[in-house]
Design a protein around this motif. Structure first.
Motif, PDB file in Angstrom:
ATOM      1  N   CYS A  43      48.891  35.734 -22.526  1.00 27.23           N
ATOM      2  CA  CYS A  43      48.218  34.455 -22.744  1.00 27.23           C
ATOM      3  C   CYS A  43      49.026  33.351 -22.088  1.00 27.23           C
ATOM      4  O   CYS A  43      50.216  33.512 -21.797  1.00 27.23           O
ATOM      5  CB  CYS A  43      47.988  34.181 -24.229  1.00 27.23           C
ATOM      6  SG  CYS A  43      49.471  33.899 -25.194  1.00 27.23           S
TER       7      CYS A  43
ATOM      8  N   TYR B 223      49.146  28.793 -21.808  1.00 25.90           N
ATOM      9  CA  TYR B 223      48.625  27.498 -22.227  1.00 25.90           C
ATOM     10  C   TYR B 223      49.244  26.439 -21.336  1.00 25.90           C
ATOM     11  O   TYR B 223      50.453  26.461 -21.065  1.00 25.90           O
ATOM     12  CB  TYR B 223      48.970  27.206 -23.700  1.00 25.90           C
ATOM     13  CG  TYR B 223      48.454  25.863 -24.148  1.00 25.90           C
ATOM     14  CD1 TYR B 223      47.121  25.701 -24.513  1.00 25.90           C
ATOM     15  CD2 TYR B 223      49.278  24.748 -24.153  1.00 25.90           C
ATOM     16  CE1 TYR B 223      46.629  24.456 -24.884  1.00 25.90           C
ATOM     17  CE2 TYR B 223      48.798  23.506 -24.527  1.00 25.90           C
ATOM     18  CZ  TYR B 223      47.480  23.363 -24.895  1.00 25.90           C
ATOM     19  OH  TYR B 223      46.993  22.135 -25.252  1.00 25.90           O
TER      20      TYR B 223
ATOM     21  N   HIS C  80      49.138  34.330 -30.874  1.00 28.22           N
ATOM     22  CA  HIS C  80      49.947  34.055 -29.687  1.00 28.22           C
ATOM     23  C   HIS C  80      49.401  32.895 -28.861  1.00 28.22           C
ATOM     24  O   HIS C  80      50.176  32.132 -28.286  1.00 28.22           O
ATOM     25  CB  HIS C  80      50.099  35.310 -28.842  1.00 28.22           C
ATOM     26  CG  HIS C  80      51.024  36.313 -29.457  1.00 28.22           C
ATOM     27  ND1 HIS C  80      52.182  35.980 -30.104  1.00 28.22           N
ATOM     28  CD2 HIS C  80      50.946  37.658 -29.531  1.00 28.22           C
ATOM     29  CE1 HIS C  80      52.792  37.058 -30.541  1.00 28.22           C
ATOM     30  NE2 HIS C  80      52.057  38.096 -30.218  1.00 28.22           N
ATOM     31  N   VAL C  81      48.096  32.745 -28.810  1.00 30.53           N
ATOM     32  CA  VAL C  81      47.527  31.589 -28.102  1.00 30.53           C
ATOM     33  C   VAL C  81      47.938  30.300 -28.806  1.00 30.53           C
ATOM     34  O   VAL C  81      48.355  29.326 -28.167  1.00 30.53           O
ATOM     35  CB  VAL C  81      45.988  31.711 -27.985  1.00 30.53           C
ATOM     36  CG1 VAL C  81      45.367  30.413 -27.510  1.00 30.53           C
ATOM     37  CG2 VAL C  81      45.622  32.856 -27.048  1.00 30.53           C
ATOM     38  N   GLN C  82      47.879  30.287 -30.132  1.00 34.81           N
ATOM     39  CA  GLN C  82      48.308  29.108 -30.887  1.00 34.81           C
ATOM     40  C   GLN C  82      49.803  28.870 -30.701  1.00 34.81           C
ATOM     41  O   GLN C  82      50.249  27.731 -30.538  1.00 34.81           O
ATOM     42  CB  GLN C  82      47.977  29.251 -32.379  1.00 34.81           C
ATOM     43  CG  GLN C  82      48.290  28.003 -33.187  1.00 34.81           C
ATOM     44  CD  GLN C  82      47.487  26.786 -32.754  1.00 34.81           C
ATOM     45  OE1 GLN C  82      46.277  26.856 -32.631  1.00 34.81           O
ATOM     46  NE2 GLN C  82      48.158  25.672 -32.514  1.00 34.81           N
TER      47      GLN C  82
ATOM     48  N   LYS D 132      50.406  27.225 -27.336  1.00 35.24           N
ATOM     49  CA  LYS D 132      50.058  25.797 -27.398  1.00 35.24           C
ATOM     50  C   LYS D 132      51.152  25.009 -28.116  1.00 35.24           C
ATOM     51  O   LYS D 132      51.614  23.971 -27.629  1.00 35.24           O
ATOM     52  CB  LYS D 132      48.724  25.617 -28.123  1.00 35.24           C
ATOM     53  CG  LYS D 132      48.301  24.171 -28.250  1.00 35.24           C
ATOM     54  CD  LYS D 132      46.967  24.043 -28.962  1.00 35.24           C
ATOM     55  CE  LYS D 132      46.594  22.570 -29.088  1.00 35.24           C
ATOM     56  NZ  LYS D 132      45.343  22.381 -29.804  1.00 35.24           N
TER      57      LYS D 132
END
Length: 164
Positions: A6, A8, A138-140, A143
């Motif tokens: 991922c 961001y 993991h995306v959070q 970010k």
């Protein structure tokens, strides 16, 4: 086994910002992050540099205890690629990359920060509920990491710690 990838990105100098960070300041911030990760990532307690030679830093990162996992340490090899990116290599195959990229204006006002994460989970099955949960977490995390790093660099720049 699954691999979770991922990334961001966020603009470093949005129009709402009262301070424009220069590429040089951001690069100095990333160099500081390599050697003092606790100033950028709230879950890191301290960073111990084991070796620092020719743009490669080997460090031990000490993580605080979190609700779902005990405190732990990770030995990382950090490679600097001036003035654009830093790779953080972990022994389990995880790779974290912090990248400074140009936006459409090709000026400091348009700079972006991107964090890319590559995690390996040997005991997780592809498409499982656990896999989906890990992706969302993991995306959070990506970010949050970008935002906390930019915020830390802003504070350092305001304090005159990153030069011009």
């Amino acid at each position: 086994m699954v691999n979770i990838h991922c990334a961001y990105s966020e603009q470093i100098n949005p129009s709402s910002s009262s301070l424009t960070l220069t590429r040089n300041q951001i690069w100095k911030g990333l160099q500081r992050k390599i050697r003092n990760a606790q100033d950028f990532v709230p879950v890191i307690d301290k960073t111990e540099v084991v070796e620092d030679k020719d743009g490669v830093v080997t460090r031990i990162t000490y993580y605080d205890t979190k609700e779902d996992q005990p405190g732990h340490t990770v030995k990382e090899v950090c490679k600097e690629y001036h003035p654009t990116k830093v790779d953080f290599h972990q022994p389990n195959g995880t790779l974290i990359t912090n990248t400074i990229s140009d936006g459409p204006s090709l000026k400091d006002e348009g700079l972006c920060m991107t964090y890319t994460f590559e995690w390996q989970y040997p005991k997780v099955e592809d498409g499982s509920d656990e896999h989906k949960k890990l992706i969302a977490e993991h995306v959070q995390m990506a970010k949050d990491a970008v935002q906390s790093s930019i915020e830390a660099m802003r504070k350092m720049a305001k304090a005159g710690e990153l030069g011009q």
